[in-house]
Scaffold this active site. Structure first.
Site: not given
Length: 252
Positions: A149, A163
């Site tokens: 990501s 995250y």
């Protein structure tokens, strides 16, 4: 000789019942791979992805397996050994995106859960894939693709720092594992999606609308666009590409 010629290349896609994982599974099926995909709870959606893969004339199977646990990894690779002639591609896509909070709202249980699925799980899946692909273990080589990501680079401040940390760990795994297994016929690469139109992002109300103007291309990306990047990285066209992670983020 006939039996050897009949062997088909296979791909494993974790978290393949929706979003990017589903798009990747169908894209690889379109390239002639038999596919085993894992899912945690969405059996109906997983069945639809299997059907979409099979429409390309390949075999496809869905396995209920939690990508963040030893038991889930073992279950997925038991199915892989049962259903695939030869594993050539692993796509580490399964991930969790927790609710957006600042750091004071992140406790140990949440952080460890995120790391288990997004960082430790991919490492354990890669270990099993290497045992099957590596020429050192009698395999024929292959490709590991890690779905990271852009949060790994940007940090996700004020939203999901845990995250971002987990995806940064995944990026380091791509770098290190690529060096470790290059001589064994295995390439290891990654993609970093940015703001993508998936349920994972839509589950954070208002996030897409708030961030769309920060994307130079002024739009969200699609799961299919990420899948095309994965498809290329897994293909012979990218045979000289390893140890890198490709941003698919509209310039953000």
């Amino acid at each position: 000789m006939a039996a050897l010629e009949a062997r088909r290349p296979g791909a494993v896609v974790t978290g393949g019942s929706r979003g990017i994982g589903a798009a990747v599974a169908v894209a690889l099926a379109g390239d002639g791979y038999d596919v085993v995909l894992s899912y945690r709870s969405r059996s109906h959606e997983a069945a639809e992805v299997v059907w979409a893969c099979e429409s390309h004339g390949v075999r496809a199977f869905a396995v209920c397996a939690d990508a963040g646990t030893d038991e889930g990894v073992a279950e997925l690779f038991r199915a892989t050994d049962s259903h695939l002639d030869q594993l050539r591609v692993l796509v580490n896509n399964a991930g969790v995106l927790p609710d957006a909070v600042t750091v004071d709202g992140i406790d140990r249980a949440r952080a460890m859960s995120v790391m288990a699925t997004n960082a430790v799980g991919p490492l354990l899946h890669a270990r099993q894939a290497v045992r099957r692909m590596s020429t050192a273990f009698g395999g024929e080589g292959g490709v590991v693709v890690n779905v990271s990501s852009r949060a790994a680079v940007r940090g996700a401040a004020g939203e999901f720092l845990d995250y971002a940390m987990s995806k940064a760990a995944l990026d380091i795994m791509t770098t290190g594992l690529a060096q470790e297994v290059a001589s064994q016929g295995i390439r290891v690469v990654g993609v970093r999606p940015g703001l993508i139109d998936t349920e994972m992002n839509s589950g954070q109300p208002g996030r897409v609308e708030r961030l769309i103007d920060t994307v130079p291309l002024r739009r969200v990306g699609t799961a299919a666009e990420v899948a095309e990047a994965v498809r290329w990285l897994a293909s012979p066209a990218a045979a000289y590409v390893t140890g890198v992670t490709l941003d698919v983020s509209g310039g953000r």
